[in-house]
Design an enzyme around this catalytic site. Structure first.
Site, PDB file in Angstrom:
ATOM      1  N   ASP A 229       0.830  -1.211   0.000  1.00  0.00           N
ATOM      2  CA  ASP A 229       0.000   0.000   0.000  1.00  0.00           C
ATOM      3  C   ASP A 229       0.867   1.264   0.000  1.00  0.00           C
ATOM      4  O   ASP A 229       1.823   1.359   0.760  1.00  0.00           O
ATOM      5  CB  ASP A 229      -0.863   0.055   1.261  1.00  0.00           C
ATOM      6  CG  ASP A 229      -1.711  -1.190   1.474  1.00  0.00           C
ATOM      7  OD1 ASP A 229      -1.262  -2.278   1.108  1.00  0.00           O
ATOM      8  OD2 ASP A 229      -2.807  -1.059   2.048  1.00  0.00           O
ATOM      9  N   ASP A 258      -4.221  -0.410  -3.189  1.00  0.00           N
ATOM     10  CA  ASP A 258      -4.327   0.719  -2.252  1.00  0.00           C
ATOM     11  C   ASP A 258      -3.319   1.815  -2.578  1.00  0.00           C
ATOM     12  O   ASP A 258      -2.496   2.211  -1.749  1.00  0.00           O
ATOM     13  CB  ASP A 258      -4.197   0.241  -0.794  1.00  0.00           C
ATOM     14  CG  ASP A 258      -5.497  -0.389  -0.293  1.00  0.00           C
ATOM     15  OD1 ASP A 258      -6.370  -0.677  -1.125  1.00  0.00           O
ATOM     16  OD2 ASP A 258      -5.640  -0.585   0.933  1.00  0.00           O
ATOM     17  N   ASP A 261      -6.387   7.118  -1.341  1.00  0.00           N
ATOM     18  CA  ASP A 261      -7.131   7.283  -0.083  1.00  0.00           C
ATOM     19  C   ASP A 261      -6.194   7.494   1.099  1.00  0.00           C
ATOM     20  O   ASP A 261      -5.062   7.033   1.106  1.00  0.00           O
ATOM     21  CB  ASP A 261      -8.049   6.079   0.213  1.00  0.00           C
ATOM     22  CG  ASP A 261      -9.378   6.172  -0.511  1.00  0.00           C
ATOM     23  OD1 ASP A 261      -9.747   7.277  -0.938  1.00  0.00           O
ATOM     24  OD2 ASP A 261     -10.041   5.123  -0.657  1.00  0.00           O
ATOM     25  N   ARG A 262      -6.734   8.170   2.097  1.00  0.00           N
ATOM     26  CA  ARG A 262      -6.040   8.498   3.352  1.00  0.00           C
ATOM     27  C   ARG A 262      -4.961   9.553   3.150  1.00  0.00           C
ATOM     28  O   ARG A 262      -5.079  10.642   3.638  1.00  0.00           O
ATOM     29  CB  ARG A 262      -5.493   7.239   4.038  1.00  0.00           C
ATOM     30  CG  ARG A 262      -6.628   6.323   4.494  1.00  0.00           C
ATOM     31  CD  ARG A 262      -6.214   5.439   5.646  1.00  0.00           C
ATOM     32  NE  ARG A 262      -7.327   4.634   6.138  1.00  0.00           N
ATOM     33  CZ  ARG A 262      -8.105   4.954   7.148  1.00  0.00           C
ATOM     34  NH1 ARG A 262      -7.920   6.087   7.779  1.00  0.00           N
ATOM     35  NH2 ARG A 262      -9.090   4.177   7.534  1.00  0.00           N
ATOM     36  N   ASN A 290      -8.530  -3.002  -1.885  1.00  0.00           N
ATOM     37  CA  ASN A 290      -9.904  -2.732  -1.445  1.00  0.00           C
ATOM     38  C   ASN A 290     -10.231  -1.237  -1.515  1.00  0.00           C
ATOM     39  O   ASN A 290     -11.396  -0.852  -1.524  1.00  0.00           O
ATOM     40  CB  ASN A 290     -10.129  -3.265  -0.027  1.00  0.00           C
ATOM     41  CG  ASN A 290      -9.244  -2.606   0.999  1.00  0.00           C
ATOM     42  OD1 ASN A 290      -8.025  -2.558   0.856  1.00  0.00           O
ATOM     43  ND2 ASN A 290      -9.834  -2.072   2.053  1.00  0.00           N
ATOM     44  N   HIS A 291      -9.196  -0.365  -1.589  1.00  0.00           N
ATOM     45  CA  HIS A 291      -9.462   1.078  -1.688  1.00  0.00           C
ATOM     46  C   HIS A 291      -9.617   1.557  -3.127  1.00  0.00           C
ATOM     47  O   HIS A 291      -9.890   2.739  -3.342  1.00  0.00           O
ATOM     48  CB  HIS A 291      -8.388   1.888  -0.954  1.00  0.00           C
ATOM     49  CG  HIS A 291      -8.689   2.014   0.503  1.00  0.00           C
ATOM     50  ND1 HIS A 291      -9.359   3.085   1.047  1.00  0.00           N
ATOM     51  CD2 HIS A 291      -8.450   1.166   1.531  1.00  0.00           C
ATOM     52  CE1 HIS A 291      -9.512   2.895   2.353  1.00  0.00           C
ATOM     53  NE2 HIS A 291      -8.964   1.744   2.667  1.00  0.00           N
ATOM     54  N   HIS A 339      -3.691  -8.407  -2.987  1.00  0.00           N
ATOM     55  CA  HIS A 339      -3.774  -7.329  -2.010  1.00  0.00           C
ATOM     56  C   HIS A 339      -4.164  -7.838  -0.619  1.00  0.00           C
ATOM     57  O   HIS A 339      -3.499  -7.552   0.375  1.00  0.00           O
ATOM     58  CB  HIS A 339      -4.771  -6.255  -2.454  1.00  0.00           C
ATOM     59  CG  HIS A 339      -4.858  -5.137  -1.458  1.00  0.00           C
ATOM     60  ND1 HIS A 339      -3.839  -4.238  -1.272  1.00  0.00           N
ATOM     61  CD2 HIS A 339      -5.804  -4.817  -0.531  1.00  0.00           C
ATOM     62  CE1 HIS A 339      -4.153  -3.401  -0.299  1.00  0.00           C
ATOM     63  NE2 HIS A 339      -5.343  -3.737   0.173  1.00  0.00           N
ATOM     64  N   ARG A 387     -12.041  -6.942  10.244  1.00  0.00           N
ATOM     65  CA  ARG A 387     -12.490  -5.752   9.497  1.00  0.00           C
ATOM     66  C   ARG A 387     -13.994  -5.739   9.278  1.00  0.00           C
ATOM     67  O   ARG A 387     -14.548  -4.732   8.844  1.00  0.00           O
ATOM     68  CB  ARG A 387     -11.830  -5.715   8.116  1.00  0.00           C
ATOM     69  CG  ARG A 387     -10.333  -5.600   8.159  1.00  0.00           C
ATOM     70  CD  ARG A 387      -9.763  -5.763   6.761  1.00  0.00           C
ATOM     71  NE  ARG A 387      -8.326  -5.893   6.769  1.00  0.00           N
ATOM     72  CZ  ARG A 387      -7.462  -4.890   6.717  1.00  0.00           C
ATOM     73  NH1 ARG A 387      -7.900  -3.656   6.650  1.00  0.00           N
ATOM     74  NH2 ARG A 387      -6.166  -5.117   6.727  1.00  0.00           N
ATOM     75  N   HIS A 414      -2.146  -4.700   2.502  1.00  0.00           N
ATOM     76  CA  HIS A 414      -3.432  -4.518   3.181  1.00  0.00           C
ATOM     77  C   HIS A 414      -3.352  -4.192   4.667  1.00  0.00           C
ATOM     78  O   HIS A 414      -4.324  -3.746   5.254  1.00  0.00           O
ATOM     79  CB  HIS A 414      -4.252  -5.799   2.960  1.00  0.00           C
ATOM     80  CG  HIS A 414      -5.729  -5.717   3.261  1.00  0.00           C
ATOM     81  ND1 HIS A 414      -6.503  -4.620   2.954  1.00  0.00           N
ATOM     82  CD2 HIS A 414      -6.579  -6.628   3.810  1.00  0.00           C
ATOM     83  CE1 HIS A 414      -7.760  -4.875   3.306  1.00  0.00           C
ATOM     84  NE2 HIS A 414      -7.828  -6.072   3.825  1.00  0.00           N
TER      85      HIS A 414
END
Length: 485
Positions: A229, A258, A261-262, A290-291, A339, A387, A414
């Protein structure tokens, strides 16, 4: 029966351990905090505060399923404890479950009618649910949806004479262009929309032609670098290239999902990775995380950032292109790179992964969901996901999958790791995470793995975070979520 004295000493010991846990939490040592809260709970399970605090620590580690379980337990212990509902609402929110979050914030408001913070959060949650309902009402069914790419002709977009940034001459993305673009990004300059469209549309065509599982062949004596990520941490991405060389045919990379994001430089990250792929398809391989999905991008900042730096059309275009990203890679028929992780059933073959119709938003169950969301666990068998999506799988599951497919190793990403990586499952599974000091607060190292053919022995390189301009993580995130940061 335990004596009153023993009970009293358990209660006071639990309180001491809770205080230690609080200190660990303040120091961002969330895993340690969880272990300590667990010890406190074992001594005194009837204190709602311990459950709610452990819930918050799970939230910080993005373990929203566990956070919801703990907050629910806090509510069972004390139905009038507003923080139980508050913590659970925040975890639901982080999963994009706005309607469930709304119910919990309504409950907080009932318990604390005069709390201005509860009132504010409830209002924001109501707005988010209204927006969601509106979007659902006006959405076009999947079968009738046209590609946004059909409405874009980048060649008709004028480049103003005062634009001094990087330019693509004609149809070919060159190394000179990519270097100039990265320099511009370093100085917080934007790429012209014309060239951004050109890159993303070219990428769309390229990805559309790929299978869901991509085979990578690394010739003997050659290397492949696998990164985990990156999460919008552009300046750390640049640092990886400085440490390990730019992507090229001779120095190929696999970025394992990933990308966005963030971190608040996600546009710069994704355009850089896409531009390298356009420049030389065999220089860089990209897997979906997943992002790379609409629901995550809506909450964790990428959608807001794209709107701010590019336009609404790009929001739709990226969402579409993310659906074209492959789900997994196999290096030299030996190393499986994905991932998230493995599956809720045994006997999954590589051919089953190849056969996945991936051109959609990730479903909430099934092989595609598990590839993007699952995590390893230290004990055998399978368990629920911390999660709340996907599952946890043990070393026996990893071993069987490798045997069934004649593979040697699983590499996945991940999860943030203190050292940037972790080797588990008797050495058969490696987690690699390439966003150091994740979200400017985790203090972790980043890592990447160099595989040299033919033996493909993993050579792990770790690195620390580098400075970046003063734009906080989640700067473009959903308003409502930012309230909980």
């Amino acid at each position: 029966m335990p004596s009153m004295e023993n009970e009293g000493s358990d209660v006071s010991r639990a309180e001491e351990i809770k205080n230690q846990a609080n200190e660990a939490f303040k120091a961002h040592r969330y895993g340690q905090a969880i272990d300590l809260y667990t010890q406190a709970i074992e001594l005194n399970s009837q204190n709602a505060v311990y459950w709610a605090n452990r819930s918050l620590a799970h939230t910080k580690l993005e373990e929203y399923g566990s956070a919801i379980q703990d907050a629910t337990k806090a509510i069972e212990v004390d139905p009038k404890y507003s923080k139980g509902y508050y913590r659970r609402g925040a975890a639901y929110l982080a999963m994009g479950k706005f309607k469930e979050a709304l119910k919990d914030f309504q409950q907080v408001k009932r318990i604390c009618p005069n709390d201005p913070d509860a009132t504010k959060k409830l209002k924001e949650c109501e707005k988010a649910v209204m927006k969601l309902k509106f979007e659902e009402a006006i959405s076009v069914p999947e079968s009738e949806r046209r590609s946004v790419a059909d409405s874009i002709d980048y060649r008709t977009i004028k480049v103003e004479p005062q634009y001094l940034g990087s330019k693509i001459e004609g149809d070919v993305v060159t190394l000179d262009f990519v270097k100039k673009m990265m320099d511009d990004f370093k100085n917080q300059k934007c790429l012209h929309k014309r060239y951004a469209f050109q890159i993303v549309l070219q990428m769309r065509e390229m990805l559309q032609a790929l299978p869901s599982l991509v085979d990578i062949n690394v010739p003997d004596g050659s290397l492949l670098t696998v990164c985990g990520d990156v999460h919008g941490q552009f300046y750390d991405l640049i640092n990886i290239f400085e440490l390990n060389g730019l992507p090229s045919e001779e120095n190929p990379y696999l970025f394992n999902g990933d990308f966005v994001d963030r971190g608040s430089f996600s546009v710069e990250v994704i355009l850089t990775l896409f531009a390298f792929k356009c420049m030389c398809p065999s220089a860089i391989y990209l897997a979906r995380g997943n992002h790379e999905s609409k629901s995550m991008n809506k909450i964790y900042g990428f959608e807001g950032e794209v709107r701010s730096k590019l336009s609404e059309t790009f929001v739709e275009l990226f969402a579409e292109v993310f659906c074209y990203l492959p789900l997994a890679h196999v290096i030299n028929q030996k190393v499986f790179v994905v991932h998230g992780g493995l599956f809720s059933v045994d006997g999954v073959k590589l051919s089953d992964i190849r056969a996945i119709d991936r051109f959609c938003e990730p479903p909430e169950e099934g092989l595609m969901c598990e590839l993007l969301w699952s995590d390893p666990q230290p004990y055998p068998g399978r368990g629920p996901s911390k999660r709340g999506v996907g599952l946890s799988f043990g070393a026996d599951v990893t071993r069987r999958f490798l045997q069934d497919n004649n593979l040697d190793l699983v590499v996945r990403s991940h999860e943030v790791k203190d050292e940037g990586y972790e080797i588990e499952h008797d050495g058969k599974l490696i987690t690699v995470f390439s966003a150091p000091n994740y979200c400017d607060q985790m203090g972790n190292k980043g890592a990447f793995i160099r595989f040299e053919a033919p033996d493909l022995k993993p050579n792990i390189v770790t690195f620390s975070a580098v400075p970046h301009p003063d734009v906080k993580p989640m700067a473009y995130a959903n308003n409502f979520l930012r309230m909980f940061q």
